[in-house]
Enzyme design. Structure first.
Site, PDB file in Angstrom:
ATOM      1  N   HIS A  67      -1.718  15.061  -4.441  1.00 11.41           N
ATOM      2  CA  HIS A  67      -1.957  15.717  -3.158  1.00 11.41           C
ATOM      3  C   HIS A  67      -0.646  15.922  -2.408  1.00 11.41           C
ATOM      4  CE1 HIS A  67      -2.415  11.339  -2.697  1.00 11.41           C
ATOM      5  NE2 HIS A  67      -1.779  11.484  -1.555  1.00 11.41           N
ATOM      6  N   CYS A 170      -5.300 -12.933  10.361  1.00 11.51           N
ATOM      7  CA  CYS A 170      -4.288 -13.951  10.070  1.00 11.51           C
ATOM      8  C   CYS A 170      -3.322 -14.012  11.255  1.00 11.51           C
ATOM      9  CB  CYS A 170      -3.544 -13.629   8.775  1.00 11.51           C
ATOM     10  SG  CYS A 170      -2.498 -12.157   8.835  1.00 11.51           S
TER      11      CYS A 170
END
Length: 621
Positions: A67, A170
């Protein structure tokens, strides 16, 4: 936007004559060009080839989706091609590619190519659908298959809510958060279980769970090492685990969620964490660290600028202002840390007393002396952490006591009584405890300085810190070393953080270098392994986790030894850095940058060679 709306029948070729990747790309560009969607074929082809240079678009399972987004595209379009005998397109899994789609997007089309890419990737996960496309007898049948598949997908999405929800988070919100989300999504696809994952990353909440999602799901997985919004899950079946389990145990967690093997969540009553004090301590601490970290990073970078311009500091108004801002940023680290630790323990009512406890620590206030902070007193991260926990747990106790108030006083409980009482008590406690806690703090600093005075112990100290960064790659041991390094930065010791950061860069660099030295090292995942060069120089240790899971003992041994060598050499060379994040992008801030690079290179090379030797011995045994 539907795939069939972009796919022109004239841009489909089921019997192309191509024999190489370059020919395949050129042929598909020609297919698109003949539909009139391109206004500059060469410019568009250049964008496709540039994308291929970054990493192959052969995504595996016999599929490639090249692409490009370019000024050479007049309108968004899609081309398709089938090579029944297969073609070497340098796919990620190393296997031949049979099914090709090429996406063309205008330069100013926003994310249209990404939307098309996401839709195609989702549709093509179905192996029977891929095979049907490859065997399609005509262009019309090929396009009809896609149309039917899209309608099928749309119908399912309109009727079905996700069976399983998940939240990942996290402390730094960079790597573990998104790795866990990806692992859970992949597990859901593999098990054919619908799943939606919310990420609480550095840029905030993405793909947020709605109340409608929550009301209709079977269970919720919370894979987090910091505080996430939990009150919304009241009465739902919830499984709470560390974020690393979201990466390494994704399938197991999705199965448990589907079988509703969690516990019914009641806000403020987390039964699992009550019997795991280490886990709950770590979670509260990391919530504070994640909020304080941006202050430490910004302050560290400002320090680097001031250090480079120190000769002009006295004569520059701008630099003087930056120096004041630097002091304020460093001053804010401890109040923010303690405030958000308290918030994690007892929610918003505890934040005021947590912030005040941290400010008292920064001011060095004690029962006999109340000095004014003037830049000479060095605040303690260790004492700030204690202030946060005292504020949080006292707020929990106070909340329980205030629950016995008559209903007529409930309106002023949160707005007046709780903040005033908790702040007053925490201030008094910290003013009393400060002198004693600073004795402990100074004892730790003296011990560290004793290590750093003698060369043998200095090297050993750096080696231990480096190994701690590699031993669980973002887990509790890693974060313990990291928090310690931030504390030393506040105390103007920058060599410790340099050793810690260097050690943390080694594991992903070891993975990348082994993939460079031995092309078949990672079983078809070489491209992913090579991406760890970026993770390494960015100080993202977690990039090595997927490879460590394949062979934990061998990979962990090599990475730990490499990181230990790097940490020891960094301390030996007296390398220092004032920022707790940034990796080699902040090499300009490092004291003795050449020696720092040598330290990292030495640990990476030795770790890589050791990994290749250990791997070879294991395969031959």
């Amino acid at each position: 936007m539907k795939i069939t709306e972009l796919l022109n029948i004239d841009a489909i070729d089921l019997q192309p004559h191509v024999s190489s990747k370059q020919e395949a790309i050129e042929h598909m560009v020609d297919l698109l060009d003949q539909t009139g969607c391109l206004n500059d074929k060469e410019k568009y082809k250049e964008s496709v080839l540039q994308r291929e240079q970054q990493s192959t678009t052969g995504i595996g399972d016999g599929v490639a989706i090249p692409h490009g987004q370019s000024e050479g595209v007049a309108q968004a379009a899609l081309g398709a091609m089938v090579v029944k005998e297969g073609l070497d397109f340098q796919a990620l899994d190393g296997q031949p590619t049979y099914l090709f789609f090429m996406i063309a997007a205008p330069k100013e089309a926003g994310g249209v190519h990404l939307q098309a890419l996401a839709k195609l990737s989702t549709l093509l996960m179905d192996e029977s659908f891929r095979q049907a496309l490859i065997q399609a007898p005509s262009k019309e049948a090929f396009k009809q298959l896609i149309d039917e598949k899209e309608n099928e997908k749309t119908e399912v999405k309109q009727q079905v809510h996700p069976d399983v929800l998940a939240v990942t988070a996290c402390p730094t919100g960079i790597a573990h958060t998104f790795m866990a989300a990806e692992a859970l999504n992949q597990a859901g696809e593999k098990l054919n279980i619908s799943i939606k994952v919310e990420t609480n990353g550095q840029e905030g909440v993405k793909n947020g769970l709605t109340q409608d999602d929550i009301d209709h799901c079977k269970a919720i997985i919370v894979a987090a090492d910091k505080k996430v919004e939990m009150a919304r899950f009241e009465g739902e079946n919830v499984i709470q685990v560390p974020v690393k389990d979201g990466i390494s145990k994704a399938e197991e967690l999705v199965k448990k969620a589907m079988n509703q093997e969690g516990v019914i969540y009641h806000h403020g009553q987390n039964e699992k964490e009550k019997i795991n004090p280490i886990r709950i301590f770590y979670k509260h601490l990391m919530n504070g660290v994640s909020h304080a970290l941006p202050f430490a990073v910004a302050g560290g970078v400002l320090y680097g600028v001031l250090h480079l311009c120190q000769n002009a500091l006295a004569n520059s108004t701008l630099l003087s202002v930056l120096a004041m801002i630097y002091q304020l940023l460093m001053l804010m680290i401890i109040p923010v840390l303690s405030g958000y630790i308290a918030d994690s323990i007892a929610d918003r009512p505890a934040m005021v007393s947590g912030f005040m406890g941290g400010l008292i620590v920064c001011q060095g206030m004690a029962v006999n002396t109340i000095p004014t902070w003037n830049g000479t007193f060095v605040p303690s991260l260790f004492v700030g952490i204690i202030a946060g926990f005292i504020a949080g747990y006292f707020s929990l106790l106070l909340k329980k006591l205030l629950s016995y108030l008559p209903s007529c006083l409930k309106g002023i409980e949160a707005s007046l009584l709780h903040p005033v009482i908790s702040t007053g008590v925490v201030m008094l406690v910290m003013i009393f405890l400060n002198p004693y806690l600073y004795y402990v703090h100074n004892g730790i600093l003296n011990l560290v300085y004793q290590f750093e005075i003698n060369t043998p112990t200095k090297i050993l100290f750096g080696a231990v810190l480096g190994m701690m960064m590699a031993i669980d790659m973002g887990g509790p041991i890693n974060k313990t070393a990291y928090v310690f390094g931030i504390g030393m930065i506040i105390n103007h010791d920058y060599t410790t953080m340099a050793a810690i950061m260097a050690g943390g860069m080694v594991p992903p660099l070891v993975i990348a270098l082994t993939a460079t030295l031995k092309k078949n090292k990672w079983s078809g995942r070489r491209k992913e392994a090579l991406m760890n060069y970026i993770n390494g120089i960015s100080f993202i240790s977690e990039g090595a986790i997927p490879f460590m899971q394949e062979n934990p003992q061998t990979v962990l041994t090599a990475c730990c030894i490499g990181a230990a060598i790097t940490g020891g050499l960094s301390m030996y060379f007296n390398c220092g850095i004032a920022s707790p994040h940034g990796g080699l992008f902040l090499i300009w801030m490092v004291d003795y940058p050449l020696q720092y690079l040598i330290s990292i290179l030495a640990g990476t090379v030795i770790g890589s060679l050791l990994l290749l030797v250990l791997k070879s011995k294991k395969e031959n045994s």
